[in-house]
Design a protein around this motif. Structure first.
Motif, PDB file in Angstrom:
ATOM      1  N   LYS A  34     -10.382  73.933  14.835  1.00  0.00           N
ATOM      2  CA  LYS A  34      -9.491  73.016  14.115  1.00  0.00           C
ATOM      3  C   LYS A  34      -8.582  72.271  15.089  1.00  0.00           C
ATOM      4  O   LYS A  34      -8.314  71.077  14.918  1.00  0.00           O
ATOM      5  CB  LYS A  34      -8.657  73.794  13.098  1.00  0.00           C
ATOM      6  N   MET A  35      -8.104  72.975  16.123  1.00  0.00           N
ATOM      7  CA  MET A  35      -7.238  72.353  17.124  1.00  0.00           C
ATOM      8  C   MET A  35      -7.941  71.177  17.799  1.00  0.00           C
ATOM      9  O   MET A  35      -7.352  70.105  17.983  1.00  0.00           O
ATOM     10  CB  MET A  35      -6.816  73.374  18.172  1.00  0.00           C
ATOM     11  N   PHE A  36      -9.200  71.379  18.158  1.00  0.00           N
ATOM     12  CA  PHE A  36      -9.930  70.295  18.820  1.00  0.00           C
ATOM     13  C   PHE A  36     -10.143  69.128  17.869  1.00  0.00           C
ATOM     14  O   PHE A  36      -9.952  67.966  18.252  1.00  0.00           O
ATOM     15  CB  PHE A  36     -11.275  70.782  19.352  1.00  0.00           C
ATOM     16  N   ARG A  37     -10.544  69.418  16.637  1.00  0.00           N
ATOM     17  CA  ARG A  37     -10.782  68.340  15.668  1.00  0.00           C
ATOM     18  C   ARG A  37      -9.503  67.532  15.439  1.00  0.00           C
ATOM     19  O   ARG A  37      -9.539  66.303  15.369  1.00  0.00           O
ATOM     20  CB  ARG A  37     -11.272  68.905  14.332  1.00  0.00           C
ATOM     21  N   LEU A  38      -8.382  68.224  15.331  1.00  0.00           N
ATOM     22  CA  LEU A  38      -7.103  67.560  15.102  1.00  0.00           C
ATOM     23  C   LEU A  38      -6.712  66.693  16.305  1.00  0.00           C
ATOM     24  O   LEU A  38      -6.288  65.545  16.154  1.00  0.00           O
ATOM     25  CB  LEU A  38      -6.035  68.608  14.826  1.00  0.00           C
ATOM     26  N   ALA A  39      -6.872  67.236  17.512  1.00  0.00           N
ATOM     27  CA  ALA A  39      -6.529  66.491  18.733  1.00  0.00           C
ATOM     28  C   ALA A  39      -7.443  65.277  18.905  1.00  0.00           C
ATOM     29  O   ALA A  39      -6.981  64.190  19.273  1.00  0.00           O
ATOM     30  CB  ALA A  39      -6.631  67.408  19.947  1.00  0.00           C
ATOM     31  N   ASP A  40      -8.714  65.451  18.626  1.00  0.00           N
ATOM     32  CA  ASP A  40      -9.666  64.347  18.749  1.00  0.00           C
ATOM     33  C   ASP A  40      -9.408  63.287  17.682  1.00  0.00           C
ATOM     34  O   ASP A  40      -9.541  62.091  17.935  1.00  0.00           O
ATOM     35  CB  ASP A  40     -11.090  64.895  18.623  1.00  0.00           C
ATOM     36  N   PHE A  41      -9.026  63.730  16.493  1.00  0.00           N
ATOM     37  CA  PHE A  41      -8.702  62.832  15.381  1.00  0.00           C
ATOM     38  C   PHE A  41      -7.556  61.895  15.748  1.00  0.00           C
ATOM     39  O   PHE A  41      -7.536  60.721  15.354  1.00  0.00           O
ATOM     40  CB  PHE A  41      -8.325  63.694  14.165  1.00  0.00           C
ATOM     41  N   HIS A  42      -6.615  62.397  16.539  1.00  0.00           N
ATOM     42  CA  HIS A  42      -5.457  61.600  16.970  1.00  0.00           C
ATOM     43  C   HIS A  42      -5.619  61.065  18.392  1.00  0.00           C
ATOM     44  O   HIS A  42      -4.647  60.558  18.967  1.00  0.00           O
ATOM     45  CB  HIS A  42      -4.181  62.437  16.872  1.00  0.00           C
ATOM     46  N   HIS A  43      -6.811  61.202  18.987  1.00  0.00           N
ATOM     47  CA  HIS A  43      -7.130  60.631  20.307  1.00  0.00           C
ATOM     48  C   HIS A  43      -6.227  61.179  21.419  1.00  0.00           C
ATOM     49  O   HIS A  43      -5.802  60.441  22.320  1.00  0.00           O
ATOM     50  CB  HIS A  43      -7.024  59.101  20.260  1.00  0.00           C
ATOM     51  N   VAL A  44      -5.921  62.474  21.363  1.00  0.00           N
ATOM     52  CA  VAL A  44      -5.077  63.089  22.397  1.00  0.00           C
ATOM     53  C   VAL A  44      -5.739  64.342  22.995  1.00  0.00           C
ATOM     54  O   VAL A  44      -5.067  65.135  23.652  1.00  0.00           O
ATOM     55  CB  VAL A  44      -3.682  63.456  21.843  1.00  0.00           C
ATOM     56  N   ALA A  45      -7.042  64.510  22.770  1.00  0.00           N
ATOM     57  CA  ALA A  45      -7.718  65.716  23.264  1.00  0.00           C
ATOM     58  C   ALA A  45      -7.650  65.805  24.786  1.00  0.00           C
ATOM     59  O   ALA A  45      -7.552  66.904  25.350  1.00  0.00           O
ATOM     60  CB  ALA A  45      -9.175  65.733  22.795  1.00  0.00           C
ATOM     61  N   HIS A  46      -7.687  64.660  25.479  1.00  0.00           N
ATOM     62  CA  HIS A  46      -7.628  64.680  26.951  1.00  0.00           C
ATOM     63  C   HIS A  46      -6.268  65.153  27.445  1.00  0.00           C
ATOM     64  O   HIS A  46      -6.167  65.766  28.508  1.00  0.00           O
ATOM     65  CB  HIS A  46      -7.954  63.295  27.508  1.00  0.00           C
ATOM     66  N   VAL A  47      -5.206  64.887  26.676  1.00  0.00           N
ATOM     67  CA  VAL A  47      -3.866  65.361  27.057  1.00  0.00           C
ATOM     68  C   VAL A  47      -3.756  66.863  26.812  1.00  0.00           C
ATOM     69  O   VAL A  47      -3.178  67.601  27.618  1.00  0.00           O
ATOM     70  CB  VAL A  47      -2.782  64.608  26.248  1.00  0.00           C
TER      71      VAL A  47
END
Length: 439
Positions: A34-47
């Motif tokens: 869920k953490m990855f999906r949420l971060a990717d959804f907001h375009h901040v997974a690289h951060v």
């Protein structure tokens, strides 16, 4: 409007990374998928990748790898976009296109680490004529358009170069559109250029705030937009002319919302200041609204940003317009479709309107026929059957018939069982005789 622990911990990671602090260990087990999906959804997974590097938390390797892949995309993107922006600026000048850039090369410098930059594309603002010219020039250079629901144009080219450009239609409200048109005509030209313009810190603040407000109202705001604004704010805060900014915000009719948005950014990524009890519900609603991209916290948010209601009204009008358009397409299909139903049209295409009327008349007669059939025949018969079955004599007959039918079924079942028993005894006798013969 309760936020899950994953949402709260995501904000905690982003804040720690941007302030170059160690990410605190989570207080309980996290759903990392869920953490990855949420971060990717907001375009901040690289951060987020930076924030989880030193965590002792057990994170599945597959999830770590996905965060790392997003980080690699950001690493390659930074240099590519910087070079592409320089080339496109020269191209705009050569083609004499009046435009401005949301300067990617300068925005990258605001971040402590360049690869953390959350701007994923080169951003160009122009007028209607300019956007048409930009689209043609990009197509010539092998860029492909990616359809957007938003009022803008996104073109991309392998490997990973995206260009987002727009005109005043990017904004929904009239004051923002007026601000955009004035901006395009009044901001100074970039040094060494005659047609490409450059925004100063004050105008850039206003432009960013308009973009954030518009995206918020449409339910499209993302954490990467807020992070970009935060680093810009942090870099130029001492240069802002607050009187100028506040006067313009009042004309744009977003001064109250802008104040709350700025405070929320500071609360998340800056000083982390607390908030009074009277505003706790407001900021909680804003957080939920942003993290869910408009799914939650809408009612309270609309009190501070009437533009949300305007967006909802626009979407409702658009839906009604689409439904009307579909109705017209059904009522008046194209000639090719009509020719399959009425071959006579192939020789007399001028009669197409007449055949449209003929087709609609047939559908109308068919609908009337079914309505009359149901109203004057089927419905009365159904009502008569219902009333007839409720008469006492008829009820008794139905009960007796049901009882006799059940009796017959019981008799048949018992006879079948007796037959089965007789057959089984006969089989036993046959087996005994066979055994004696064999002896």
């Amino acid at each position: 409007m309760r936020k899950g622990y994953e949402e709260r911990y995501l904000i905690m990671i982003l804040s720690s990374v941007m302030n170059q602090k160690t990410t605190p260990e989570p207080m309980r087990q996290l759903d990392w998928e869920k953490m990855f999906r949420l971060a990717d959804f907001h375009h901040v997974a690289h951060v987020v990748h930076y924030g989880i590097l030193g965590l002792n938390e057990i994170i599945p390797q597959s999830i770590r790898r996905r965060f790392f892949e997003k980080y690699l995309e950001a690493v390659y993107r930074t240099d590519r976009l910087r070079k592409a922006e320089k080339q496109l600026r020269s191209l705009m000048e050569k083609e004499k296109i009046n435009c401005f850039f949301v300067d990617y090369a300068e925005n990258v410098k605001s971040y402590p680490i360049e690869e953390m930059c959350c701007q994923e594309y080169i951003e160009i603002g122009s007028d209607k004529k300019g956007t048409g010219l930009i689209a043609n020039k990009l197509r010539i250079r092998d860029f492909v358009e990616k359809p957007l629901e938003d009022e803008g144009f996104l073109y991309y080219r392998i490997p990973g170069i995206k260009v987002f450009f727009y005109n005043y239609n990017i904004f929904l409200s009239r004051p923002m559109r007026k601000f955009y048109k004035n901006l395009l005509g009044t901001i100074p030209r970039k040094e060494g250029f005659k047609h490409v313009r450059e925004m100063g810190p004050n105008d850039q603040y206003l432009f960013y705030m308009c973009r954030l407000t518009d995206s918020y109202a449409k339910g499209e705001i993302s954490l990467n937009q807020m992070i970009n604004f935060w680093f810009f704010y942090k870099r130029y805060a001492e240069e802002f002319s607050w009187k100028y900014i506040y006067d313009r915000l009042k004309k744009l009719k977003i001064e109250a919302f802008a104040e709350k948005m700025e405070y929320l950014v500071l609360r998340w990524f800056g000083t982390g200041a607390g908030v009074g009890a009277e505003f706790a519900e407001v900021y909680d609603a804003m957080e939920s609204y942003i993290l869910s991209k408009g799914e939650e916290g809408r009612e309270i948010s609309s009190q501070y940003l009437p533009l949300i209601k305007t967006v909802a009204d626009c979407y409702a009008r658009n839906r009604r317009a689409e439904e009307f358009k579909r109705l017209l397409e059904w009522a008046f299909p194209d000639r090719g479709y009509m020719e399959t139903i009425y071959p006579e049209l192939e020789k007399a295409s001028a009669l197409l309107p007449l055949f449209w009327m003929f087709r609609l008349g047939r559908y109308g007669l068919r609908i009337c026929y079914h309505k009359l059939w149901e109203t004057y025949l089927l419905k009365p018969i159904s009502n008569l059957q219902q009333r007839f079955s409720q008469l006492p004599i008829i009820k008794d007959i139905i009960i007796k018939l049901a009882a006799s039918q059940e009796e017959d079924e019981n008799i048949e079942t018992s006879e079948a069982e007796e037959t089965d028993i007789g057959d089984s005894e006969q089989d036993k006798d046959d087996d005994k005789e066979t055994a004696e013969i064999l002896k």
